[in-house]
Design an enzyme around this catalytic site. Structure first.
Site, PDB file in Angstrom:
ATOM      1  N   GLU A  74       0.629  -1.380  -0.384  1.00 12.62           N
ATOM      2  CA  GLU A  74      -0.159   0.317  -0.007  1.00 12.62           C
ATOM      3  C   GLU A  74       0.448   0.925   0.594  1.00 12.62           C
ATOM      4  O   GLU A  74       1.729   0.944   0.304  1.00 12.62           O
ATOM      5  CB  GLU A  74      -0.873  -0.122   1.328  1.00 12.62           C
ATOM      6  CG  GLU A  74      -0.480  -0.075   2.855  1.00 12.62           C
ATOM      7  CD  GLU A  74      -0.001   1.175   3.313  1.00 12.62           C
ATOM      8  OE1 GLU A  74      -0.609   2.248   2.898  1.00 12.62           O
ATOM      9  OE2 GLU A  74       0.193   1.999   4.470  1.00 12.62           O
ATOM     10  N   LYS A  75       0.913   2.085  -0.446  1.00 12.26           N
ATOM     11  CA  LYS A  75       1.811   2.971  -0.396  1.00 12.26           C
ATOM     12  C   LYS A  75       0.694   4.256   0.540  1.00 12.26           C
ATOM     13  O   LYS A  75      -0.957   4.737   0.242  1.00 12.26           O
ATOM     14  CB  LYS A  75       0.954   4.971  -2.182  1.00 12.26           C
ATOM     15  CG  LYS A  75       1.876   5.719  -2.086  1.00 12.26           C
ATOM     16  CD  LYS A  75       1.700   6.463  -3.021  1.00 12.26           C
ATOM     17  CE  LYS A  75       2.672   7.355  -3.585  1.00 12.26           C
ATOM     18  NZ  LYS A  75       1.926   8.773  -2.435  1.00 12.26           N
ATOM     19  N   THR A  76       1.865   4.771   1.180  1.00 15.39           N
ATOM     20  CA  THR A  76       0.815   5.573   2.467  1.00 15.39           C
ATOM     21  C   THR A  76       1.392   6.722   2.040  1.00 15.39           C
ATOM     22  O   THR A  76       2.214   6.618   1.916  1.00 15.39           O
ATOM     23  CB  THR A  76       2.444   4.405   3.889  1.00 15.39           C
ATOM     24  OG1 THR A  76       2.263   3.323   4.122  1.00 15.39           O
ATOM     25  CG2 THR A  76       1.729   5.256   5.169  1.00 15.39           C
ATOM     26  N   GLY A 120      -3.068   5.081  -2.062  1.00 13.98           N
ATOM     27  CA  GLY A 120      -3.033   4.205  -3.571  1.00 13.98           C
ATOM     28  C   GLY A 120      -2.095   2.979  -2.939  1.00 13.98           C
ATOM     29  O   GLY A 120      -2.058   2.364  -2.503  1.00 13.98           O
TER      30      GLY A 120
END
Length: 425
Positions: A67-69, A224
């Protein structure tokens, strides 16, 4: 674009004390030498925007997905210092402007070869990751955690030439395991200035699991997905094998804001001449993109930022410098550019960045806006990606097509990411 108060804390400010430039130059040289580089620029890898052709890329090479933190991206540098009596650990964070921050207390990670020796600690280590505020149930304030998603060097050994799985394996064995062992053997361990955590990765075909199970349970904001090639080396600067996917409403661009002229008024102070009225809205809110040139050619005009009178009052109320700052913006369906709001509706300022997005990045994001890769498109390609990866791994005979599932069954349990948006996680 969602404008409700997010359920997670916003990205944290950079902790620690900013190192003076003269001292930072020495440290930049140490980092460059550790990584066998001939320059001292920020060595962090930068992703490219996910485009439609990248769906095929995920079927041609094996990728890890995470996951895009929505946090503060920086490098963690574990170093040492001789205080005249003994050698002690020192911990630095390096932001994307290549600034160095001394964080206290330093991380004392046992040396992996002698994990029970309290006098030996790990240094010469550079980790890539993201600082985030994690919100835990029942706790009034969030915890500061550093999630590691890549490894550049461990124990003065440059590992950037190794593949991603080897780099992450080195981090797990030489850094994370000794760190966890120390935590579990210490009563009430000190988690200041932050706890060290591993960013969990998944096969690139685990898309349904990511949207249905992982994203809804995160303790921090998300905007994202990131796909990173398993077999390639760590690239300094732009890496075409790191793919950044965002849902359409999160496709944003970081511009430099330039205010136009303010209207002139007579202050009625008995003096001749007019003065700018800084309470009134300026004539324009110009959004500039970085071109990489010098002087006047460094930036060029791109578009106008749409600001309402109410938003202008909000901006004035910040009592902060506005002109020249980097501001994150998105394009509305009507074609206007608006700033991405924080939970209190103030702009998402990107003060962690030295420059706005380069024009090449802007064009890439625009392509994603014009021809977006949606959540549904990723899900539709999950099985082709999985089948291709099985064959890449030499176990194509193990691949089994999924059983048919009724649409209603999936819809009943699905939390739709594209509709919920990052503020829902």
């Amino acid at each position: 674009m969602p404008s409700t108060v997010p359920s997670h804390a916003p990205p944290p400010p950079m902790p620690g004390t900013l190192i003076p430039n003269e001292d930072a130059n020495f440290l930049r040289g140490v980092v460059a030498d550790t990584l066998d580089r001939d320059n001292t620029r920020f060595p962090g890898a930068q992703p490219v925007s996910f485009a439609r052709e990248h769906v095929k890329e995920l079927q041609q090479q094996e990728y890890f997905m995470c996951e895009k933190t929505d946090g503060l991206r920086c490098l963690l540098f574990l170093h040492w210092h001789d205080n005249g009596v003994a050698v002690e650990p020192v911990t630095f964070l390096i932001d994307r402007k290549n600034n160095y921050y001394n964080v206290q207390p330093p991380l004392w990670i046992p040396f992996y070869e002698f994990p029970n020796d309290p006098d030996k600690f790990l240094f010469g280590t550079i980790l890539d990751g993201e600082l985030v505020h994690d919100q835990y149930p029942g706790e009034p304030t969030p915890r500061l955690n550093f999630y590691v998603f890549d490894c550049l060097a461990v124990n003065d050994q440059n590992v950037t030439g190794k593949s991603l799985d080897k780099r992450l394996g080195r981090f797990q064995e030489w850094v994370l395991k000794p760190y966890h062992k120390k935590l579990t053997s210490t009563p009430n361990p000190d988690l200041r200035p932050f706890a060290l955590k591993e960013k969990k990765t998944y096969p690139a075909y685990s898309i349904r699991q990511m949207f249905d199970n992982v994203l809804p349970t995160l303790k921090h904001g998300n905007d994202g997905l990131i796909f990173t090639c398993k077999s390639t080396r760590y690239e300094f600067g732009t890496d075409r094998h790191i793919l950044k996917w965002k849902p359409p409403h999160e496709n944003t661009i970081d511009f430099k804001l330039r205010l136009g002229d303010f209207p002139l008024i007579d202050p009625e102070d008995g003096e001749e001449g007019l003065i700018p009225d800084y309470d009134a809205m300026p004539t324009s809110f110009q959004l500039l993109v970085y071109t990489g040139g010098n002087g006047k050619d460094k930036y060029q005009y791109f578009a106008e930022l749409a600001i309402t009178p109410q938003e202008w009052e909000l901006l004035k109320g910040l009592q902060q410098r506005l002109d020249g700052r980097i501001i994150e913006c998105y394009r509305t369906p009507a074609g206007q550019w608006k700033y991405k709001p924080e939970g209190d509706n103030t702009p998402r300022w990107r003060d962690d960045k030295k420059d706005a997005n380069h024009i090449s990045t802007v064009n890439s994001v625009l392509e994603s806006i014009e021809a977006p890769v949606t959540e549904e498109m990723l899900l539709q390609n999950e099985e082709p990606i999985k089948k291709a990866v099985y064959f890449l791994q030499g176990r194509g005979d193990k691949y089994q097509p999924p059983q048919q599932q009724h649409d209603g069954e999936r819809d009943a349990k699905k939390r739709k990411y594209s509709e919920t948006g990052s503020n829902g996680y």
